[in-house]
Scaffold this active site. Structure first.
Site, mmCIF file in Angstrom:
data_model
loop_
_atom_site.group_PDB
_atom_site.id
_atom_site.type_symbol
_atom_site.label_atom_id
_atom_site.label_comp_id
_atom_site.label_asym_id
_atom_site.label_seq_id
_atom_site.Cartn_x
_atom_site.Cartn_y
_atom_site.Cartn_z
ATOM 1 N N MET A 101 35.016 44.071 25.158
ATOM 2 C CA MET A 101 34.798 44.172 23.788
ATOM 3 C C MET A 101 34.357 42.950 23.160
ATOM 4 O O MET A 101 33.544 42.453 22.339
ATOM 5 C CB MET A 101 36.063 44.611 23.035
ATOM 6 C CG MET A 101 35.977 45.079 21.420
ATOM 7 S SD MET A 101 37.347 45.928 20.895
ATOM 8 C CE MET A 101 38.696 44.522 20.815
ATOM 9 N N LEU A 102 35.216 41.782 23.692
ATOM 10 C CA LEU A 102 35.115 40.532 23.036
ATOM 11 C C LEU A 102 33.826 39.845 23.663
ATOM 12 O O LEU A 102 32.839 39.326 22.847
ATOM 13 C CB LEU A 102 36.281 39.436 23.260
ATOM 14 C CG LEU A 102 35.915 38.113 22.833
ATOM 15 C CD1 LEU A 102 35.718 37.776 21.460
ATOM 16 C CD2 LEU A 102 37.203 37.205 23.444
ATOM 17 N N ALA B 169 40.274 40.646 31.685
ATOM 18 C CA ALA B 169 41.648 40.713 31.443
ATOM 19 C C ALA B 169 41.893 42.312 31.697
ATOM 20 O O ALA B 169 41.138 43.074 31.642
ATOM 21 C CB ALA B 169 42.043 40.336 29.939
ATOM 22 N N TYR C 270 52.716 43.141 29.619
ATOM 23 C CA TYR C 270 51.365 42.670 29.410
ATOM 24 C C TYR C 270 51.419 41.233 28.894
ATOM 25 O O TYR C 270 50.805 40.406 29.297
ATOM 26 C CB TYR C 270 50.536 43.554 28.345
ATOM 27 C CG TYR C 270 49.463 42.955 27.710
ATOM 28 C CD1 TYR C 270 48.188 42.667 28.019
ATOM 29 C CD2 TYR C 270 49.373 42.450 26.274
ATOM 30 C CE1 TYR C 270 46.953 42.287 27.572
ATOM 31 C CE2 TYR C 270 48.316 41.659 25.704
ATOM 32 C CZ TYR C 270 47.185 41.857 26.432
ATOM 33 O OH TYR C 270 46.091 41.190 25.930
ATOM 34 N N THR D 3 44.017 44.732 29.580
ATOM 35 C CA THR D 3 44.187 44.784 28.231
ATOM 36 C C THR D 3 45.152 45.850 27.684
ATOM 37 O O THR D 3 45.367 46.089 26.890
ATOM 38 C CB THR D 3 43.098 44.710 27.489
ATOM 39 O OG1 THR D 3 42.268 45.595 27.728
ATOM 40 C CG2 THR D 3 42.553 43.233 27.812
ATOM 41 N N ASP E 197 34.527 39.769 40.258
ATOM 42 C CA ASP E 197 35.837 40.128 40.247
ATOM 43 C C ASP E 197 36.841 38.911 40.223
ATOM 44 O O ASP E 197 36.774 38.182 41.272
ATOM 45 C CB ASP E 197 36.257 41.313 41.178
ATOM 46 C CG ASP E 197 37.896 41.409 41.249
ATOM 47 O OD1 ASP E 197 38.692 40.942 40.574
ATOM 48 O OD2 ASP E 197 37.917 42.290 41.931
ATOM 49 N N ILE E 198 37.352 38.467 39.287
ATOM 50 C CA ILE E 198 38.356 37.360 39.152
ATOM 51 C C ILE E 198 39.438 37.158 39.910
ATOM 52 O O ILE E 198 39.985 36.257 40.377
ATOM 53 C CB ILE E 198 38.618 36.646 37.820
ATOM 54 C CG1 ILE E 198 39.554 37.756 36.890
ATOM 55 C CG2 ILE E 198 37.475 36.647 36.752
ATOM 56 C CD1 ILE E 198 40.223 37.341 35.722
ATOM 57 N N LYS F 38 50.001 37.721 30.592
ATOM 58 C CA LYS F 38 49.239 36.863 29.865
ATOM 59 C C LYS F 38 50.096 35.401 30.053
ATOM 60 O O LYS F 38 49.101 34.430 30.217
ATOM 61 C CB LYS F 38 48.891 37.613 28.308
ATOM 62 C CG LYS F 38 48.178 38.637 28.472
ATOM 63 C CD LYS F 38 46.665 38.416 28.770
ATOM 64 C CE LYS F 38 45.798 37.563 27.963
ATOM 65 N NZ LYS F 38 44.263 37.623 28.609
HETATM 66 N N1 LIG Z 1 42.358 43.551 22.295
HETATM 67 C C1 LIG Z 1 43.281 43.080 21.502
HETATM 68 O O1 LIG Z 1 43.966 43.603 20.657
HETATM 69 C C2 LIG Z 1 43.523 41.778 22.182
HETATM 70 C C3 LIG Z 1 44.653 41.061 21.394
HETATM 71 C C4 LIG Z 1 44.971 39.634 21.676
HETATM 72 C C5 LIG Z 1 44.297 39.129 22.741
HETATM 73 N N2 LIG Z 1 43.363 39.860 23.461
HETATM 74 C C6 LIG Z 1 42.964 38.930 24.499
HETATM 75 O O2 LIG Z 1 41.441 39.010 24.298
HETATM 76 C C7 LIG Z 1 40.545 38.989 25.632
HETATM 77 C C8 LIG Z 1 39.557 39.821 25.236
HETATM 78 O O3 LIG Z 1 40.017 41.134 25.122
HETATM 79 P P1 LIG Z 1 38.954 42.503 25.034
HETATM 80 O O4 LIG Z 1 39.680 43.358 24.054
HETATM 81 O O5 LIG Z 1 37.544 42.178 24.986
HETATM 82 O O6 LIG Z 1 39.483 43.398 26.323
HETATM 83 P P2 LIG Z 1 38.297 44.527 27.316
HETATM 84 O O7 LIG Z 1 37.586 45.050 26.118
HETATM 85 O O8 LIG Z 1 39.828 45.159 27.785
HETATM 86 O O9 LIG Z 1 37.533 43.492 28.082
HETATM 87 C C9 LIG Z 1 38.167 42.927 29.355
HETATM 88 C C10 LIG Z 1 37.227 43.015 30.393
HETATM 89 O O10 LIG Z 1 37.626 42.542 31.605
HETATM 90 C C11 LIG Z 1 37.082 43.484 32.750
HETATM 91 N N3 LIG Z 1 38.012 42.996 33.886
HETATM 92 C C12 LIG Z 1 39.211 43.654 34.084
HETATM 93 N N4 LIG Z 1 39.731 43.155 35.359
HETATM 94 C C13 LIG Z 1 38.636 42.302 35.808
HETATM 95 C C14 LIG Z 1 38.597 41.659 36.893
HETATM 96 N N5 LIG Z 1 39.561 41.774 38.018
HETATM 97 N N6 LIG Z 1 37.608 40.674 37.005
HETATM 98 C C15 LIG Z 1 36.496 40.909 36.091
HETATM 99 N N7 LIG Z 1 36.461 41.561 35.145
HETATM 100 C C16 LIG Z 1 37.719 42.438 34.963
HETATM 101 C C17 LIG Z 1 37.546 44.735 31.936
HETATM 102 O O11 LIG Z 1 36.823 45.903 32.693
HETATM 103 P P3 LIG Z 1 37.454 47.224 32.962
HETATM 104 O O12 LIG Z 1 37.300 47.372 31.408
HETATM 105 O O13 LIG Z 1 36.337 48.079 33.584
HETATM 106 O O14 LIG Z 1 38.534 47.285 33.524
HETATM 107 C C18 LIG Z 1 36.753 44.536 30.719
HETATM 108 O O15 LIG Z 1 35.438 44.648 30.709
HETATM 109 C C19 LIG Z 1 41.725 39.387 26.741
HETATM 110 O O16 LIG Z 1 42.117 38.265 27.361
HETATM 111 C C20 LIG Z 1 42.787 39.831 25.893
HETATM 112 O O17 LIG Z 1 44.108 39.753 26.649
HETATM 113 C C21 LIG Z 1 43.030 41.156 23.118
#
Ligand SMILES: NC(=O)c1ccc[n+]([C@@H]2O[C@H](COP(=O)([O-])OP(=O)(O)OC[C@H]3O[C@@H](n4cnc5c(N)ncnc54)[C@H](OP(=O)(O)O)[C@@H]3O)[C@@H](O)[C@H]2O)c1
Length: 280
Positions: free
Chosen positions: A11-12, A59, A124, A61, A35-36, A128
């Protein structure tokens, strides 16, 4: 700069990549290609592309699922971040890593500053925090950006859930005893863009500006109002909606350091929501 963005399908990253592209050369492989959790793959991606900086949007998430999938959460959010930190440090390039308000326990009465002690209350948040620690143990050039309550066009979020429920129901009950600050992925992307150009390494908090926090109930009410829905919103308490992972009751982040260092002040949360809803 030539920037590698990980987690490109998330999403980000969806909003961050075009923002960064305005001034930088961006390489953004999806998880299948980078894949990290595979250090060899991370090494290869950096070597082949002569990267100047990495922004880690990859991440695990799923906050509730992490309670039963601890190992998976730590593999990505802990060891995956360790891999990025080791490779970046080895190559002498900075890492900008995104973290969360859930590293705090929520017992503080006022907004959390980057100098407050962490104490996560769910798996979670622990995973983190592990990633943050690896970065601090391994690296000397890093940005850690903690954010909260993210919503954006390319993912499901509280906003998309409320919009869906508003179409299905006449009344919604939403918790009024957890406070935080919503953050649009577009706002955060603009903030990250400023921060990585600053060279001011460190730990920062970035959210949209709520002037001290709002509750999920306040947020839902504003989503309903701006969307023009007639659905009613009623306040309720967390204990009436038990979930697998505990949530901090206060996760408001103090954003003043970010603004002081970058000169970029986060926008008011209602305006950010308007921009999001205006995207159609
Ligand atoms: N969403 C929130 O409300 C929130 C709040 C505070 C902080 N954050 C932080 O903000 C950041 C971005 O969040 P977001 O909402 O954009 O999360 P997201 O939509 O879940 O995006 C994370 C991406 O990372 C991918 N991923 C998972 N495992 C991986 C791996 N081993 N290697 C490479 N890519 C991998 C996921 O793929 P799959 O979907 O296929 O697993 C997904 O595309 C994260 O660090 C999160 O912890 C989020």
């Amino acid at each position: 700069m030539k920037i590698l963005v990980t987690g490109a399908k998330g999403m980000l990253a969806h909003d961050l990549i075009p923002v960064l592209r305005e001034g930088h050369d961006i390489i953004a492989p999806a998880e299948e290609d980078l894949d990290i959790t595979r250090r060899d793959v991370v090494h290869q991606a950096m070597r082949e592309n002569s990267i100047d900086l990495v922004v880690n949007c990859a991440a695990y998430t799923q906050v509730d699922k992490a309670e039963e999938e601890r190992g998976k959460a730590f593999l990505v959010n802990g060891l995956g971040v360790q891999n990025l930190a080791l490779v970046c440090q080895d190559r002498g390039i900075p890492l900008c890593h995104i973290s969360t308000d859930y590293v705090f326990d929520g017992t503080k009465a006022t907004p959390y500053t980057p100098f407050d002690n962490t104490n996560p209350i769910n798996a979670y948040g622990e995973s983190k925090l592990a990633g943050e620690k690896y970065i601090q143990w391994i690296m000397n050039k890093f940005y850690i950006v903690r954010t909260s309550w993210l919503y954006g066009k390319n993912g499901s979020s509280f906003v998309s859930t409320i919009l869906r429920l508003a179409r299905e129901k006449q009344k919604l009950e939403v918790v009024n005893d957890q406070r935080g600050s919503p953050t649009s992925t577009l706002s955060l992307s603009r903030g990250i863009n400023k921060l990585i150009e600053s060279g001011a390494y460190g730990i920062y908090h970035f959210t949209d500006d709520t002037g001290g926090g709002i509750s999920w109930y306040d947020f839902a009410g504003e989503i309903i109002r701006q969307s023009g829905s007639r659905t009613g919103v009623l306040p309720t308490t967390t204990d009436r909606f038990p979930r697998p992972a505990k949530r901090p009751s206060n996760s408001v982040l103090d954003i003043s350091l970010f603004a002081a260092v970058t000169g970029y002040h986060p926008v008011p949360w209602k305006g950010a929501l308007e921009e999001y809803l205006g995207q159609g």
